[in-house]
Design an enzyme around this catalytic site. Structure first.
Site: not given
Length: 444
Positions: A92-94, A85
């Protein structure tokens, strides 16, 4: 809305800077509070352990109504994907950032803020980051287990190489071969340059990284020792199923090389305080602000020890206000009872922007003191210019009777394992500490 955004982010940054969380730090350029840098230290017992990961969380005109876009800048120039992520591009994958689908209740809300974003990103840095891959649950178990181990192995190597070693080498002017590329690190202040000039590299965490490196040096070496049992130098990284051509972590293991580079950094950092002392005497002769301030504080502290009948003492080494020798007498009814320790405090000519380096000259076995004597202590974040606060923090770090478990402050690997081990381990720890206390009197 823009004014409200600035007020909100200013408040959030101030709150983070006031707390004593050792894993997070934020800073901004005084002339533009929207120009923010953030730092996360990798959690203990993960492949990211005590690595330094920087992020840029730019604020938006409608923040906090909308989440900010966060970019990770610790990517080796866009060549290293540190997590399923956390992409090599820095993305940033959130779910709370709106960059990844999430369950109901996981999306961004105005009640969240910069600290919650950083903590969420830090949670990605787990002991098994492979589990962050969305297809993890459906993978072939046997293949998946091997991939997990291989992924952990290469993240551990690259966390050390990129987030710790490469960063410190750049700060200190050391090439990757261990040679000094410049006589000393570049100091813009020496050239009279404006640190707010956008053309000057802005490194707000430089001093923090140096001090933390000295704290965690032995932990880094211990990680290398263990990793050498699992992988061989020259062995290539295994590519993961989810890694793409421009979003991967490629390379080969070379722990022997990393060990030598760590040792070189340590040598240069130890020599840095000698340069501080020389620069400090020159500043003293010119009667500049910092030596005048340190001399005044020295006189006040020495007098307060005498006036209040406190057994400790301070002296200047060779009459240099940048080098203090603190004599610490162990408090009665503690493990330090009957001990007498000499502790050196080295101050930078740029104090308090650069914080003191504190080192035991008298050997002591303590979980807050590295094998070579570097003390891990936490000064009052709001009084970092007050030397008395530093000294009180030094005493507190040694005399804590029931310290909370915090591996970020446990800088002596052997002492750490003994103190937090079994009941018998704790007895061994106490015996070793008492033996060093008894030895301290013989050394005087």
């Amino acid at each position: 809305m823009a004014d409200q955004s600035i007020i909100r982010i200013t408040k959030e940054i101030g709150e983070i800077q006031k707390n004593s969380d050792l894993s997070l730090a934020v800073a901004f350029r005084d002339r533009d509070v929207r120009n923010v840098k953030a730092m996360i230290i990798g959690p203990h017992e993960t492949p990211y352990e005590f690595g330094f990961f920087e992020l840029i969380p730019p604020t938006l005109p409608d923040y906090p109504r909308k989440s900010p876009a966060v970019t990770c800048t610790t990517t080796n120039g866009g060549r290293c994907r540190f997590n399923p992520n956390i992409y090599a591009s820095g993305k940033v994958c959130l779910s709370i950032l709106g960059t990844w689908r999430g369950e109901p209740g996981e999306q961004w809300s105005a009640a969240q803020g910069l600290e919650s974003i950083l903590i969420s990103i830090q949670s990605l840095m787990s002991s098994n980051p492979y589990e962050n891959e969305p297809g993890f649950e459906n993978a072939n178990e046997a293949v998946d287990k091997a991939n997990q181990q291989n992924y952990i192995a290469k993240i551990r190597h690259e966390s050390l190489r990129i987030s710790v070693i490469q960063k410190l080498e750049n700060f200190l002017g050391i090439s990757s071969t261990g040679d000094l590329s410049t006589p000393t690190e570049y100091d813009p202040l020496a050239d009279g340059l404006d640190l707010e000039d956008p053309s000057i590299p802005w490194e707000p965490f430089k001093d923090l990284y140096k001090r933390r490196f000295l704290w965690y040096y032995d932990t880094y070496l211990e990680a290398i020792k263990q990793a050498k049992k699992e992988v061989k130098d020259g062995q290539g990284f295994v590519r993961m199923p989810f890694e793409g051509d421009n979003n991967t972590m490629n390379g080969t293991f070379n722990y022997s090389g990393l060990e030598k580079r760590l040792q070189k950094i340590k040598v240069v950092l130890n020599a840095e305080v000698d340069r501080w002392a020389i620069e400090g005497m020159s500043a003293k002769n010119k009667d500049t602000t910092v030596p005048v301030n340190l001399t005044r504080q020295f006189d006040q502290i020495k007098e307060s020890f005498r006036r209040d009948d406190i057994p400790h003492n301070v002296e200047l080494e060779q009459n240099n206000p940048f080098v203090w020798i603190l004599t610490y007498f162990g408090r009665p009814m503690t493990n330090f009872d009957g001990g007498m320790f000499r502790i050196k405090l080295n101050f930078s000519p740029r104090f308090p922007e650069e914080q003191p380096r504190v080192k035991f000259l008298t050997p002591v076995f303590h979980y807050r003191v590295t094998p070579d004597g570097t003390l891990c202590y936490i000064p009052n974040p709001n009084r970092c210019d007050d030397v008395k606060q530093h000294i009180e923090a030094i005493f507190h770090s040694l005399e804590e009777e029931a310290p909370p478990y915090d591996p970020r402050t446990q800088v002596h690997p052997e002492a750490h394992k003994l103190y937090w081990g079994s009941e018998e381990d704790r007895k061994i720890y106490n015996r070793k500490l008492r033996r060093s206390v008894q030895q301290s009197m013989e050394d005087f």
